[in-house]
Design a protein around this motif. Structure first.
Motif, PDB file in Angstrom:
ATOM      1  N   LEU A 176       0.662  -1.316  -0.053  1.00  0.00           N
ATOM      2  CA  LEU A 176       0.360   0.106  -0.007  1.00  0.00           C
ATOM      3  C   LEU A 176       0.617   1.403   0.093  1.00  0.00           C
ATOM      4  O   LEU A 176       0.219   2.157  -0.379  1.00  0.00           O
ATOM      5  N   CYS A 177       1.959   1.130   0.524  1.00  0.00           N
ATOM      6  CA  CYS A 177       2.771   2.133   0.529  1.00  0.00           C
ATOM      7  C   CYS A 177       3.227   2.774  -0.972  1.00  0.00           C
ATOM      8  O   CYS A 177       3.602   3.811  -0.438  1.00  0.00           O
ATOM      9  N   ALA A 178       2.717   1.847  -1.984  1.00  0.00           N
ATOM     10  CA  ALA A 178       3.207   3.053  -3.444  1.00  0.00           C
ATOM     11  C   ALA A 178       2.219   4.083  -3.425  1.00  0.00           C
ATOM     12  O   ALA A 178       2.733   4.575  -4.500  1.00  0.00           O
ATOM     13  N   VAL A 179       0.738   3.697  -2.904  1.00  0.00           N
ATOM     14  CA  VAL A 179      -0.174   5.016  -3.326  1.00  0.00           C
ATOM     15  C   VAL A 179       0.650   6.079  -3.086  1.00  0.00           C
ATOM     16  O   VAL A 179       0.956   7.412  -3.712  1.00  0.00           O
ATOM     17  N   PRO A 180       1.414   6.243  -1.517  1.00  0.00           N
ATOM     18  CA  PRO A 180       1.401   7.773  -1.613  1.00  0.00           C
ATOM     19  C   PRO A 180       2.631   8.080  -2.730  1.00  0.00           C
ATOM     20  O   PRO A 180       2.838   9.286  -2.741  1.00  0.00           O
ATOM     21  N   ALA A 181       4.398   7.162  -3.056  1.00  0.00           N
ATOM     22  CA  ALA A 181       4.746   7.365  -3.437  1.00  0.00           C
ATOM     23  C   ALA A 181       4.401   7.317  -4.411  1.00  0.00           C
ATOM     24  O   ALA A 181       5.204   8.278  -4.825  1.00  0.00           O
ATOM     25  N   LEU A 182       3.557   7.133  -5.371  1.00  0.00           N
ATOM     26  CA  LEU A 182       2.708   8.121  -6.835  1.00  0.00           C
ATOM     27  C   LEU A 182       2.762   9.255  -6.538  1.00  0.00           C
ATOM     28  O   LEU A 182       3.117   9.863  -7.288  1.00  0.00           O
ATOM     29  N   VAL A 183       2.001   9.749  -5.452  1.00  0.00           N
ATOM     30  CA  VAL A 183       1.749  10.374  -5.261  1.00  0.00           C
ATOM     31  C   VAL A 183       2.949  11.976  -5.720  1.00  0.00           C
ATOM     32  O   VAL A 183       2.322  13.093  -5.704  1.00  0.00           O
ATOM     33  N   TYR A 184       3.658  11.243  -4.179  1.00  0.00           N
ATOM     34  CA  TYR A 184       5.005  12.284  -4.351  1.00  0.00           C
ATOM     35  C   TYR A 184       5.753  12.457  -5.308  1.00  0.00           C
ATOM     36  O   TYR A 184       5.839  13.082  -5.635  1.00  0.00           O
ATOM     37  N   LEU A 185       5.825  11.712  -6.680  1.00  0.00           N
ATOM     38  CA  LEU A 185       6.577  11.070  -7.340  1.00  0.00           C
ATOM     39  C   LEU A 185       5.917  12.277  -8.665  1.00  0.00           C
ATOM     40  O   LEU A 185       6.667  13.076  -8.593  1.00  0.00           O
ATOM     41  N   VAL A 186       4.529  12.576  -8.474  1.00  0.00           N
ATOM     42  CA  VAL A 186       3.849  13.386  -9.679  1.00  0.00           C
ATOM     43  C   VAL A 186       3.989  14.864  -8.313  1.00  0.00           C
ATOM     44  O   VAL A 186       4.512  16.011  -9.626  1.00  0.00           O
ATOM     45  N   GLY A 187       3.637  14.542  -7.632  1.00  0.00           N
ATOM     46  CA  GLY A 187       3.807  16.245  -6.938  1.00  0.00           C
ATOM     47  C   GLY A 187       5.162  16.787  -6.999  1.00  0.00           C
ATOM     48  O   GLY A 187       5.474  18.472  -6.728  1.00  0.00           O
ATOM     49  N   ALA A 188       6.250  16.144  -7.417  1.00  0.00           N
ATOM     50  CA  ALA A 188       7.325  16.634  -7.643  1.00  0.00           C
ATOM     51  C   ALA A 188       7.632  17.110  -8.965  1.00  0.00           C
ATOM     52  O   ALA A 188       8.739  17.890  -9.273  1.00  0.00           O
ATOM     53  N   PHE A 189       6.907  16.721  -9.203  1.00  0.00           N
ATOM     54  CA  PHE A 189       6.851  17.477 -10.437  1.00  0.00           C
ATOM     55  C   PHE A 189       6.468  19.037 -11.152  1.00  0.00           C
ATOM     56  O   PHE A 189       5.951  19.342 -12.130  1.00  0.00           O
ATOM     57  N   LEU A 190       5.313  19.111 -10.156  1.00  0.00           N
ATOM     58  CA  LEU A 190       4.549  20.383 -10.233  1.00  0.00           C
ATOM     59  C   LEU A 190       4.941  21.133  -9.122  1.00  0.00           C
ATOM     60  O   LEU A 190       4.499  22.826  -9.384  1.00  0.00           O
ATOM     61  N   ILE A 191       6.295  21.451  -8.742  1.00  0.00           N
ATOM     62  CA  ILE A 191       5.956  22.603  -7.705  1.00  0.00           C
ATOM     63  C   ILE A 191       7.875  22.839  -8.209  1.00  0.00           C
ATOM     64  O   ILE A 191       8.224  22.332  -8.937  1.00  0.00           O
ATOM     65  N   PRO A 192       8.546  24.222  -8.224  1.00  0.00           N
ATOM     66  CA  PRO A 192       9.220  25.145  -9.035  1.00  0.00           C
ATOM     67  C   PRO A 192      10.564  24.532  -7.597  1.00  0.00           C
ATOM     68  O   PRO A 192      10.794  24.402  -6.608  1.00  0.00           O
ATOM     69  N   GLU A 193      11.852  24.385  -7.587  1.00  0.00           N
ATOM     70  CA  GLU A 193      12.704  24.667  -7.930  1.00  0.00           C
ATOM     71  C   GLU A 193      12.742  25.623  -6.209  1.00  0.00           C
ATOM     72  O   GLU A 193      11.956  27.011  -6.691  1.00  0.00           O
ATOM     73  N   SER A 194      14.121  25.293  -5.512  1.00  0.00           N
ATOM     74  CA  SER A 194      14.053  26.305  -4.759  1.00  0.00           C
ATOM     75  C   SER A 194      15.196  27.935  -5.638  1.00  0.00           C
ATOM     76  O   SER A 194      15.993  27.183  -6.000  1.00  0.00           O
ATOM     77  N   PRO A 195      14.090  28.897  -4.751  1.00  0.00           N
ATOM     78  CA  PRO A 195      15.041  29.905  -5.367  1.00  0.00           C
ATOM     79  C   PRO A 195      16.731  29.781  -5.504  1.00  0.00           C
ATOM     80  O   PRO A 195      17.241  31.145  -5.903  1.00  0.00           O
ATOM     81  N   ARG A 196      17.145  29.470  -3.622  1.00  0.00           N
ATOM     82  CA  ARG A 196      18.244  29.918  -3.318  1.00  0.00           C
ATOM     83  C   ARG A 196      19.213  29.167  -4.333  1.00  0.00           C
ATOM     84  O   ARG A 196      20.186  29.396  -4.715  1.00  0.00           O
ATOM     85  N   TRP A 197      19.379  27.848  -4.634  1.00  0.00           N
ATOM     86  CA  TRP A 197      19.777  27.002  -5.479  1.00  0.00           C
ATOM     87  C   TRP A 197      19.613  27.492  -6.862  1.00  0.00           C
ATOM     88  O   TRP A 197      20.840  27.241  -7.097  1.00  0.00           O
ATOM     89  N   LEU A 198      18.699  28.411  -7.720  1.00  0.00           N
ATOM     90  CA  LEU A 198      18.936  28.818  -8.721  1.00  0.00           C
ATOM     91  C   LEU A 198      19.852  29.780  -8.639  1.00  0.00           C
ATOM     92  O   LEU A 198      20.228  30.044  -9.306  1.00  0.00           O
ATOM     93  N   VAL A 199      19.776  31.021  -8.249  1.00  0.00           N
ATOM     94  CA  VAL A 199      20.413  31.632  -7.794  1.00  0.00           C
ATOM     95  C   VAL A 199      22.013  31.471  -8.240  1.00  0.00           C
ATOM     96  O   VAL A 199      22.786  31.548  -8.446  1.00  0.00           O
ATOM     97  N   GLN A 200      22.309  30.136  -6.840  1.00  0.00           N
ATOM     98  CA  GLN A 200      23.231  29.391  -6.770  1.00  0.00           C
ATOM     99  C   GLN A 200      23.901  29.212  -8.142  1.00  0.00           C
ATOM    100  O   GLN A 200      25.061  29.314  -8.330  1.00  0.00           O
TER     101      GLN A 200
END
Length: 479
Positions: free
Chosen positions: A200-224
């Protein structure tokens, strides 16, 4: 946070706070998987021991195997995130979670023999690497995108994700046992019920994977990385143009004095490390040495050993998880109001008292061939003390340790410092987890007495070493 207060930026700030919250929630799903993956084995320990025919030491190794992977993930996660970015590392963690869930649940090669046991341990380690990576990246990422005045509350969502994951695993395990009849019964697709706990842990793992494609990169890392325009676009979306320009100017100024972070930056005169590193190491180690994960990894086995039925043990564990969720919500409301240090002190005193009570209660237990048995009075006292202990931990050391690790280190050493502190946190977690079965067979009084000692020691550590970081911008943190 900037005091820029033009009408347009104030309106933008109101809307963008919701955007920051959404992004933070996605990052905190890593915490959910952390909690689910690390606690799901609680419902499977008895069945696994019978299925593979292993003893207490081997069982402890299986339970703790994910923690060794987590220590490796924490050690590597910070440096990897500095190289390829926070969000890409989250995606890697999600994939590791997904593969671990599938192959812990399905064994196509070995079955119930010794090879099957080692296969399970291997995939628990793989999932553990994902846990360790997520545990380090989420606090850093959240701290880097959050305004200072709400950073503590947003940082606490990491711990909320963890306790919700623990709670979800308890509910899922209870439902599976109710439907299958017991944790070792054969159930859907001919798999043992305990295998489905992992699947059952595969379900939230898939949600996390999809969500990680929908958020922006850290601004501080981008400046770096020299991608200032992208960083400006992200910060403007999150905080408005005025605050974004102010924040990026501070980041520019601090980066001008920095170089690529490395472990040698942590060196200092205090026994070879900077004092701030010893504080981080102390926080990370003490959070685990007070024994909190014994409650979540072994609570079913513990309550069964002192006379409760399996169904009753699941109920008690579920109540404990609900309690942990509620008090974490309380901590989120308090951390930016009364501060990190005060919450830690409250928790330390409460944990020392409740753990001492549990040690005293188990000293009165009647020892039989099947294990210690608590009396009609001692049993309820142990239950109350255990849940009060969870309350004191959940309102303090649970969320506040992650908040402090995400924000207490100077920017120039944050990645390397988080890697070291995270590694220590997971090693301490592993040490407590792997030793509890053997220590508890000797004496539960000894086990809880040790945890009470570390809780007592944490009082003096907080008083002498911990500095308040409430309301301080990340760029203003110093050694």
């Amino acid at each position: 946070m900037s005091t820029y207060t033009s009408p347009t930026s104030v309106a933008a700030h109101t809307a963008n706070t919701a955007a920051v919250l959404r992004i933070t929630i996605v990052a905190a799903i890593g915490g959910f998987l952390f909690g689910y993956d690390s606690a799901v084995i609680n419902g499977a320990t008895s069945a696994m021991r019978e299925y593979f025919g292993v003893g207490a030491t081997a069982l402890g190794s299986a339970v703790a195997s994910a923690l060794l992977g987590a220590a490796a993930g924490a050690a590597l996660g910070g440096r990897l995130a500095d190289k390829i970015g926070r969000v890409r590392v989250m995606r890697i963690a999600a994939i590791l979670f997904l593969f671990s869930a599938i192959f812990c649940g399905i064994d196509p090669f070995f079955g119930a023999d010794q090879g099957g046991f080692y296969w399970l341990v291997f995939w628990r380690v793989v999932g553990g690497v994902g846990v360790g990576v997520a545990s380090i990246i989420a606090p850093a990422y959240i701290a880097e995108i959050a305004p200072a005045d709400i950073r503590g509350r947003l940082g606490s969502l990491q711990q909320l994700g963890i306790v919700l994951g623990i709670f979800a695993s308890q509910i899922a395990n209870r439902i599976i046992v109710a439907l299958a009849g017991s944790s070792d019964a054969t159930w859907l697709a001919g798999l043992p019920a305990w295998r489905w706990m992992f699947l059952l842990c595969a379900v939230p793992a898939l949600v996390y994977l999809v969500g990680a494609f929908l958020i922006p990169e850290s601004p501080r890392w981008l400046v770096q990385q020299g991608r200032r325009d992208e960083a400006m676009a992200v910060m403007t979306h999150l905080q408005g143009e005025g605050p974004a320009q102010h924040r990026l100017s501070i980041i520019d100024r601090t980066l001008d004095t920095e170089h690529k972070p490395k472990l040698s930056d942590l060196a200092g005169k205090a026994l070879g490390l900077k004092p701030i590193m010893w504080i981080g190491i102390g926080l990370a180690a003490l959070q685990q040495l007070v024994g909190i994960n014994v409650i979540f990894y072994y609570s079913n086995q513990l309550w069964e050993s002192v006379g409760f039925q399996e169904s009753d043990a699941f109920t008690i564990s579920t109540i404990t998880s609900v309690t942990n969720v509620v008090v974490t919500l309380v901590a989120i409301l308090l951390v930016d109001k009364i501060g990190r240090k005060r919450l830690l002190l409250i928790g330390s005193v409460g944990m020392a008292l409740t753990l001492g009570t549990m040690a005293g209660v188990f000293a009165t237990a009647t020892v039989t061939d099947a294990g210690p048995v608590l009396g009609d009075v001692a049993g309820p006292i142990a239950l109350v003390a255990a849940n009060l202990y969870v309350i004191f931990f959940g309102i303090s050391w649970g969320p506040v340790m992650w908040v402090l690790l995400g924000e207490m280190f100077p920017n120039r050493i944050r990645g390397a410092a988080l890697a070291v502190a995270g590694f220590i946190q997971w090693i301490a977690n592993w040490l407590v987890t792997v030793t509890f079965p053997a220590i508890s067979e000797i004496s539960l009084v000894l086990a809880y007495g040790l945890y009470a000692f570390f809780a007592f020691a944490s009082i003096f550590f907080v008083i002498k070493a911990v500095r308040e970081t409430k309301g301080v911008e990340l760029e203003d943190m110093h050694d």
